[in-house]
Motif scaffolding. Structure first.
Motif, PDB file in Angstrom:
ATOM      1  N   SER A  76       0.786  -1.102  -0.093  1.00  0.00           N
ATOM      2  CA  SER A  76      -0.458   0.308   0.103  1.00  0.00           C
ATOM      3  C   SER A  76       0.824   1.484   0.113  1.00  0.00           C
ATOM      4  O   SER A  76       1.878   1.015   0.359  1.00  0.00           O
ATOM      5  N   HIS A  99      -4.332   3.511   4.847  1.00  0.00           N
ATOM      6  CA  HIS A  99      -5.285   2.995   3.942  1.00  0.00           C
ATOM      7  C   HIS A  99      -5.252   1.588   3.676  1.00  0.00           C
ATOM      8  O   HIS A  99      -3.303   1.439   2.843  1.00  0.00           O
ATOM      9  N   ASP A 133      -4.203  -0.788   0.729  1.00  0.00           N
ATOM     10  CA  ASP A 133      -4.900  -0.841  -1.124  1.00  0.00           C
ATOM     11  C   ASP A 133      -4.544  -1.865  -1.312  1.00  0.00           C
ATOM     12  O   ASP A 133      -3.916  -3.575  -0.964  1.00  0.00           O
ATOM     13  N   SER A 175      -5.776   4.653  -1.795  1.00  0.00           N
ATOM     14  CA  SER A 175      -5.551   5.349  -0.952  1.00  0.00           C
ATOM     15  C   SER A 175      -6.130   7.260  -1.476  1.00  0.00           C
ATOM     16  O   SER A 175      -6.505   7.675  -0.328  1.00  0.00           O
ATOM     17  N   GLY A 189      -2.049   4.591  -4.877  1.00  0.00           N
ATOM     18  CA  GLY A 189      -2.297   3.524  -4.231  1.00  0.00           C
ATOM     19  C   GLY A 189      -2.161   2.150  -5.313  1.00  0.00           C
ATOM     20  O   GLY A 189      -1.929   3.030  -6.363  1.00  0.00           O
TER      21      GLY A 189
END
Length: 288
Positions: free
Chosen positions: A167, A172, A174, A252, A257
């Motif tokens: 990620s 976040h 991914d 993200s 991402g």
């Protein structure tokens, strides 16, 4: 009155007539269509090391988000240009001698939503760490995009797929799919996580969704963040060209991402014989 003899018609030999007709066909025939280069039988540039560009072409990320250890570069293979994706046509650089086949990658990005206007269709983004390693980022300037290559395949053969994924940052997770199949008809395949980076994912898990937790705060160097994945795919009967794709499922942001590196897609089976008793290729292990 005297009879006047008319001159006899001179007959050209048949071989001369045939030669003249052949020459006329060559001179006035329409130009032959360009022959497309043969597709490779494996994925190329899976480490994203091509092309090599001047150091000052690599751009530091904007916005002061702490990405001090990473630079990025957008490649548009169709235009043979490199630069910042959102304004690549305006401020990019021509890639002199660019070999599109050697670069390999194409993208489904059809524009994007860059600040101040649309992005460039077809962009592929590369990132370079401070140590020099270059890797790809599926999400360049648009979410839910895919990067891909078309490969010549053998019906009935088994292929192995391997890659590293991470990620962009710990804010976040991914996720992506590996799609394989006829162009435009690819389906997600199962991928098994081979290694864990220690940030909560377990090795040995198999899923069609590749998702990797990371510990870095910003989109910085990936040392210690990568996880390795592996899968297999059997080529169905009648298929001779397959599209090998990476589809961003969740990223993200619209511009960041799903980082990938060290991608390989190679034939593992059947074995190839060279006539001297030697073989190449690997036989997949039989499941118990």
């Amino acid at each position: 009155m005297k009879n006047i003899a008319l001159p006899r018609t001179v007959k050209a030999p048949a071989a001369v007539i045939a030669a003249l007709l052949m020459l006329a066909g060559i001179l006035f025939a329409p130009p032959s269509p360009a022959v497309a280069a043969p597709l490779p039988d494996h994925l190329v540039n899976g480490d994203f090391q091509y092309p090599t560009v001047p150091d000052d072409w690599w751009i530091y990320p904007w916005g002061g988000n702490g990405d001090v250890n990473k630079r990025f570069l957008t490649i548009n293979p169709g235009k043979a240009r490199a630069g910042q994706g959102c304004r690549l046509s305006a401020n990019g650089h021509d890639l002199k001698g660019f070999d599109r086949a050697r670069f390999g990658w194409a993208s489904t990005q059809d524009g994007g939503s860059c600040p101040g206007g649309p992005g460039e269709p077809g962009n592929v983004e590369l990132n370079r760490e401070s140590g020099g390693n270059v890797y790809g980022e599926i999400t360049a300037d648009q979410e839910r995009t895919t990067i891909y290559q078309d490969i010549a395949v053998t019906p009935g053969a088994m292929y192995t797929v391997s890659l590293r994924h991470a990620s962009s940052n710990r804010g976040h997770v991914d996720s992506m799919h590996v799609l394989v199949g006829a162009p435009g008809r690819g389906q997600p395949i199962d991928m098994t996580r081979i290694t864990s980076n220690g940030h909560g994912d377990k090795a040995g898990v198999t899923s069609k969704l590749v998702a990797t937790r990371v510990g870095n705060i910003a989109n910085e160097d990936k040392a210690g963040q990568w996880e390795s994945y592996r899968g297999t795919w059997r080529c169905p009967a009648g298929l001779t060209v397959a599209r090998f794709s990476f589809e961003a499922v969740s990223s993200s942001s619209w511009s960041s991402g799903n980082d990938v590196d060290d991608i390989a897609f190679v034939k593992a089976y059947p074995l190839a014989y060279d006539g001297n008793g030697n073989t190449t290729g690997n036989v997949p292990k039989r499941s118990k």
